[in-house]
Design an enzyme around this catalytic site. Sequence first.
Site, mmCIF file in Angstrom:
data_model
loop_
_atom_site.group_PDB
_atom_site.id
_atom_site.type_symbol
_atom_site.label_atom_id
_atom_site.label_comp_id
_atom_site.label_asym_id
_atom_site.label_seq_id
_atom_site.Cartn_x
_atom_site.Cartn_y
_atom_site.Cartn_z
ATOM 1 N N GLY A 82 0.765 -1.249 0.000
ATOM 2 C CA GLY A 82 0.000 0.000 0.000
ATOM 3 C C GLY A 82 0.790 1.289 0.000
ATOM 4 O O GLY A 82 0.205 2.368 -0.191
ATOM 5 N N GLU A 124 4.252 -6.375 1.896
ATOM 6 C CA GLU A 124 3.912 -6.782 0.518
ATOM 7 C C GLU A 124 3.847 -5.596 -0.432
ATOM 8 O O GLU A 124 2.796 -5.335 -1.031
ATOM 9 C CB GLU A 124 2.537 -7.466 0.520
ATOM 10 C CG GLU A 124 2.395 -8.625 1.463
ATOM 11 C CD GLU A 124 0.933 -9.064 1.607
ATOM 12 O OE1 GLU A 124 0.028 -8.367 1.121
ATOM 13 O OE2 GLU A 124 0.708 -10.110 2.218
ATOM 14 N N CYS A 139 -11.925 3.128 -29.456
ATOM 15 C CA CYS A 139 -13.225 3.752 -29.712
ATOM 16 C C CYS A 139 -14.018 3.984 -28.439
ATOM 17 O O CYS A 139 -15.083 3.392 -28.237
ATOM 18 C CB CYS A 139 -14.016 2.866 -30.659
ATOM 19 S SG CYS A 139 -13.098 2.610 -32.152
ATOM 20 N N GLU A 140 -13.480 4.771 -27.544
ATOM 21 C CA GLU A 140 -14.167 5.145 -26.304
ATOM 22 C C GLU A 140 -13.697 6.542 -25.942
ATOM 23 O O GLU A 140 -12.496 6.834 -26.020
ATOM 24 C CB GLU A 140 -13.749 4.233 -25.137
ATOM 25 C CG GLU A 140 -13.986 2.788 -25.352
ATOM 26 C CD GLU A 140 -14.874 2.163 -24.284
ATOM 27 O OE1 GLU A 140 -15.444 2.899 -23.450
ATOM 28 O OE2 GLU A 140 -15.007 0.939 -24.322
HETATM 29 N N1 LLP Z 1 -1.132 -6.936 -0.715
HETATM 30 C C1 LLP Z 1 -2.446 -7.071 -0.998
HETATM 31 C C2 LLP Z 1 -3.242 -8.027 -0.248
HETATM 32 C C3 LLP Z 1 -3.034 -6.283 -2.000
HETATM 33 O O1 LLP Z 1 -4.334 -6.400 -2.257
HETATM 34 C C4 LLP Z 1 -2.228 -5.365 -2.724
HETATM 35 C C5 LLP Z 1 -2.812 -4.537 -3.791
HETATM 36 C C6 LLP Z 1 -0.864 -5.272 -2.398
HETATM 37 C C7 LLP Z 1 -0.350 -6.069 -1.381
HETATM 38 C C8 LLP Z 1 0.065 -4.341 -3.093
HETATM 39 O O2 LLP Z 1 -0.322 -3.035 -2.950
HETATM 40 P P1 LLP Z 1 0.652 -1.838 -3.395
HETATM 41 O O3 LLP Z 1 1.881 -1.919 -2.532
HETATM 42 O O4 LLP Z 1 0.987 -2.026 -4.816
HETATM 43 O O5 LLP Z 1 -0.144 -0.621 -3.134
HETATM 44 N N2 LLP Z 1 -4.743 -1.315 -9.753
HETATM 45 C C9 LLP Z 1 -4.637 -0.320 -8.710
HETATM 46 C C10 LLP Z 1 -4.012 -0.875 -7.451
HETATM 47 C C11 LLP Z 1 -4.710 -2.108 -6.911
HETATM 48 C C12 LLP Z 1 -4.049 -2.668 -5.682
HETATM 49 C C13 LLP Z 1 -4.643 -3.975 -5.302
HETATM 50 N N3 LLP Z 1 -4.029 -4.603 -4.167
HETATM 51 C C14 LLP Z 1 -3.882 0.885 -9.260
HETATM 52 O O6 LLP Z 1 -3.514 0.881 -10.434
HETATM 53 O O7 LLP Z 1 -3.697 1.878 -8.557
#
Ligand code: LLP
Length: 421
Positions: A231, A265, A343-344
Site C-alpha cells: 500500500g 507486501e 473507440c471510447e
Molecule cells: N497486498 C495485498 C493483499 C493487496 O491487495 C495489494 C494490492 C498489495 C499487497 C500491493 O499493494 P501496493 O503496494 O501495490 O499498493 N490497480 C490499482 C491498485 C490495486 C491494488 C490492489 N491490491 C492501481 O492501479 O492503482
Amino acid sequence: MSIPHYFPSLGQLTKRFGTPFYLYDFTNIQQQYLKIKGAFAGRKSLIAYALKANSNLSVVQQIASLGGGADCVSLGEIKRAILAGVKPYHIIFSGVGKRKDEILEALHLNILFINVESEDELLLVEKIASSIRTEARISLRVNPNINPKTHPYISTGLNENKFGIPVQEAKRLYLYAHKSPHLKPVGIHFHIGSQLLDLEPLQEATQKISSLFHSLNAIGLELKFFDVGGGLGINYTDEKPIEPYDYAQMILKELRGTEATIICEPGRFIVGNSGYLITSVLYEKINDSKRFVIVDTAMNDLIRPTLYDAIHQIALFDSEKIIDTEILEHSHCTLADVVGPICESGDFLAKNIKLPPLKHNNLLIIKNAGAYGFTMASHYNTRPNPPEIAFNDQKKVWVIRSKERLESLWENELAYLKDKQ
Ligand code: LLP
C-alpha cells in the site's frame, strides 16, 4: 520522479521495437527493494513483492535475486514467482476467491502460507488439507475497518469492502483453526488499500491488528508472522509519500517485545516509479477549440487514467533530449488531451496538459507506469500488448517480453472456424 541520467537512447530503441513499449529501470527496482528491506533492518523480515503490480518474470527475478518473496493472488502468479526463482517458502497466497484446485496446488507446492479471507474458505482449506493428509499453514486476513483515505476502488480495509474477516470473527476462526489437526495458524495479515500517503490509518490498523496478534499469542497460538500488507504510495505528481523508515518504525514499535517476523507486501513502491510507457504521436487534431494529441498507445495498455483518473506525467523526447512537460514554458504550448486510438471517449492518457506543437512520430514518455500498467493491459480492439524492455545504470538493455504476434490474439478461436470450413 526525474528521468535517470542512464536512460537509454529512445531513438535506437524505437528503431528496434517500434512503439508503444514499456521500459523498466532495473537499477531503480533494486534500489526501491533495498530501501524497504533496509527500513526493517535489525528485525526478521520478508519483503513479499506483490506480483499484481508487475509480474514480468524478469522483474520478479530481479527481486528474487535480492532475497525477496512474493505475494500472489492466483495460481498463475505463484507459478510465475517460482519460475522467476522465488523460493516456495517465501510465497504467500492471498485473495478473496481462491479456487479448490489453486488451494490444492498451493499446498502441494508447500508455500509459506495461505492467507484466508472467509470462514467458507477456511473450511475448504481444512478439507483439502485433510484429503491429502497434511497440515495447511494459514494466516487470516483481518479487516480492521479503517478508512485508508485513498481512491475508493483501491481501498480495501473497510467493512464495506469485500476483503478480509472482521476482528471478532477472526478471533473465533483462529481458535477453530488452532484446534484443527489440518490447519496451522502461523500468521496474521491486513492490507487496507493502495497508494496510501497518510501514515495515520496505517498506524491505526497496525494497532488494531497487533492487539489481536498479542491476545492470540497470549492464549498459546504462537503466530510467527505479522503481515502488514502493501500500500505504500509513490509520487505521481506532487504527492508526499510516506517514508519507509517512518513506516517501519511505526510497525516495529507496535511489535516491541515480540519475536514476530514482519512480512511486507509492496508492489507499487518497488516498481511504480521504475517504469515508463513510450509512445509515438500519430496525429494532432482540433475539434472546435479542443486540442487532441492522438498517440499509438491507449487505455488497453495503461488503464489507470481511465479507471482511477490517475495522473501520469508525460515527458517529450526530442533530438535525444528529454523534456518534462510540467516545466515546459514554451510560448507555443497549448493545453491538449493525449488520447489513444480506442473507440471510447474514456480512452485518454492525460487531460489538459501543456504541450508544444507535435508532429507525427514525436515520442512521448509516460512516467510512473511500472506498477499496474502492463499487468492491467487488455487486448481491447484487438490490439496486441506492447513489448517490455529493461535497462540498468550500466546502460545494458534487455528485451524481457517480446512484441506480441497479432495472430496469437485469435489463435485459440480457430478451432470452430476450421470445423466450419
Ligand atoms: N497486498 C495485498 C493483499 C493487496 O491487495 C495489494 C494490492 C498489495 C499487497 C500491493 O499493494 P501496493 O503496494 O501495490 O499498493 N490497480 C490499482 C491498485 C490495486 C491494488 C490492489 N491490491 C492501481 O492501479 O492503482
